[in-house]
Design a protein around this motif. Structure first.
Motif: not given
Length: 596
Positions: A313-315, A340, A344, A346
């Motif tokens: 997800y961060n990528e 995303c 994750i 947030k």
């Protein structure tokens, strides 16, 4: 490392005050791009990325950095009543020098001859500079329409390529007039079809209305030339998303790719591989699309989407954000940016993101569905149920596909698995395309092993890597027809991705690209090529060395330096294979070619 056989054609500059000349400049640029793309060994930057630099002053270094090409073309066009002066320059991005320029003074009425002449001239000069290319006698076939009508076509194309609603409608109107004057001219039908599809995809028109309006123009284009790469690509989409026949979808897409490689065809094949769950192979194809068109918003979106599906997800977020930077009207990235953030952890950031969406129509359901997922994830049942009730009102609308999608995802997040499966079955019964996308969706992992879900997925996607039975190995692993199919596919993969330049390339690496067990690929090399792995790969490396060692830029390098650049990692292996394949030593080969 930048491929030496790569080129970009920047938009030709209009040196006249006449707006009509602007249409011709854009048309000439696009025709040259399409013509050069027919040269198999050449990597040509797609239109979107080339036109990103229209009216911008850029250096050779910027072009090299942003487009990853070794060479680019720039030019200008000045017209008068009886004369057209076209100036063309070719620039090396490595050393930043113009290694040739040419001026063509021609009669404006000879448009088709001018386009072909300039394309061939560029190709020949390119061959002189970078090495051998197979070039056809003609790269652009003349079109059997009067020049005045062709100019009107360029005008219509100019407007629809602006991609906003008003200009698209204006361009379609002009192109419809062109079809009435020249009913056998295929290109305006294809462009009208594509424009309607694009408006439907982006929400500029209701999707059902846009696709319905597009269909008659596609049917006419298919009647005129069923083997056009654009027709084949459209047929591929129909087989996939309407007929759910991925085998035929691949056939049409690969035929289009063979006729004229283009980034949207690589994107399309990546899409089909995604549907089947072959995410690693899908990444290979989207990377090729990005290489050809690094300024395509859709390419960046799809790269991010694939990373999302792989739970990276961060990528994924930077690619999705880049897509919006390139095209703020693209409706798909906002949904996955929010998802995303949600996945994750947030949660509040995801809620704020969906609440503050700008430029995404309410009817797109991204905000409504996104917030419903957020409230489900944080277990705010009251707010979530309100959003669910609102989503259900769209089940009788043209947004039924999106409504079902969100209702499935939200119910999985709430733990209402039976309800989610009921919605999946209803979506399947309605033959909604969302079914194909559920196969790899991370949020529905809790129901992926459910018997009802598996049954639906196998009906929709028979060649489904998530659920199909593992093939039992047999004595004869591949049949003759399979060997021929995979032989061509492997050769194409080697050419497209230059895997042989990796000195650590293994048989398992090749197997991963083909989505086959290593045993199968070993048999493929033995029966299909009559070579073992080392012989097969080192043949490519020897051919690469033969091209590189003769390049002017490599004259100061030792033979082994060039050999290492070509993928070899051993002097002994290099010398042995070179002599075995060429029947002479590398030194003798170089000496002979210098003398010639």
């Amino acid at each position: 490392m930048i491929n030496q056989k790569s080129i970009a054609v920047l938009p030709f500059i209009n040196m006249s005050s006449d707006i009509e000349n602007e249409y011709f400049c854009d048309g000439l640029t696009e025709e040259i791009i399409n013509a050069l793309a027919k040269i198999k060994q050449l990597s040509v930057t797609s239109r979107t990325s080339s036109f990103y630099f229209k009216s911008k002053s850029v250096s050779a270094a910027e072009i090299r950095e942003k487009l990853k090409v070794a060479t680019f073309i720039e030019g200008s066009v000045r017209t008068s009543k009886n004369n057209m002066r076209i100036t063309v320059q070719m620039i090396d991005t490595v050393d930043d020098f113009h290694f040739w320029s040419e001026t063509f003074d021609r009669n404006p009425e000879n448009i088709f001859e001018i386009q072909d002449e300039i394309s061939l001239f560029i190709a020949e000069k390119l061959r002189e500079h970078i090495g051998h290319l197979e070039i056809e006698d003609k790269l652009i076939e003349p079109i059997d329409v009067p020049v005045a009508i062709y100019r009107e076509y360029l005008k219509g194309k100019y407007y629809i390529m602006k991609l906003d609603f008003d200009n698209s409608i204006k361009g379609i109107k002009i192109l419809k007039e062109v079809t009435s004057k020249s009913p056998n001219f295929i290109q305006p039908y294809l462009d009208i079809n594509l424009s309607y599809i694009y408006m439907g995809t982006l929400g500029l028109l209701p999707a059902s209305e846009a696709f319905q309006k597009a269909q008659p123009f596609f049917e006419k284009a298919m009647e005129l030339n069923p083997n056009s790469p654009r027709v084949q690509l459209n047929l591929s989409w129909i087989e996939s998303w309407q007929n759910w026949n991925l085998e035929k979808a691949y056939d049409h897409a690969n035929k289009a790719l063979e006729i004229q490689p283009a980034d949207d065809i690589y994107l399309t094949i990546s899409n089909y591989l995604t549907v089947e769950g072959k995410l690693d192979s899908a990444q290979n194809y989207i990377d090729k699309a990005l290489q050809l068109d690094p300024f395509s918003a859709m390419n960046h979106h799809y790269k991010g989407f694939l990373l999302y599906l792989q739970e990276k997800y961060n990528e994924a977020i930077p690619y999705l954000q880049k897509a919006l930077e390139l095209n703020k009207g693209l409706p798909f990235p906002p949904l996955y940016i929010g998802e995303c953030l949600l996945l994750i952890g947030k949660h509040q950031e995801a809620i704020d993101y969906y609440n503050n969406l700008e430029g995404v129509p309410v009817t797109d359901l991204t905000q409504l569905g996104g917030l419903a997922m957020c409230y489900a994830k944080i277990n705010d049942i009251e707010k979530c149920n309100k959003k669910i009730a609102e989503l259900e009102t769209y089940l009788q609308s043209e947004n039924i596909d999106k409504a079902f999608n969100f209702l499935i995802l939200v119910n999985v997040l709430l733990g209402n698995h039976d309800q989610a499966l009921d919605f999946v079955e209803q979506a399947f019964e309605n033959h909604l395309p969302l079914i194909l996308l559920l196969n790899t969706e991370p949020i529905i992992k809790p129901i992926k092993n459910n018997k009802r879900f598996k049954s639906i997925m196998l009906k929709a996607i028979p060649d489904n890597v998530n659920y199909r039975q593992k093939k039992k190995y047999k004595q004869a692993l591949l049949e003759a027809d399979e060997i021929e199919k995979y032989r061509k596919e492997l050769d194409q993969i080697m050419v497209d991705y230059k895997l042989y330049l990796n000195p650590d390339l293994s048989l398992k690496d090749l197997a991963s690209y083909l989505e086959l067990p290593a045993n199968y690929v070993s048999q493929l090399l033995n029966l299909g090529f009559e070579k073992n792995f080392s012989e097969y790969v080192n043949t490519f490396r020897v051919n690469e060395f033969k091209e590189r060692v003769l390049l002017e830029e490599n004259k100061g390098l030792t033979i082994m330096a060039v050999a290492y650049d070509s993928g070899f990692n051993s002097k002994t292996v290099f010398n042995t294979f070179f002599k075995k394949i060429e029947g002479t030593t590398p030194n003798s080969f170089l000496k002979l070619n210098k003398e010639n």
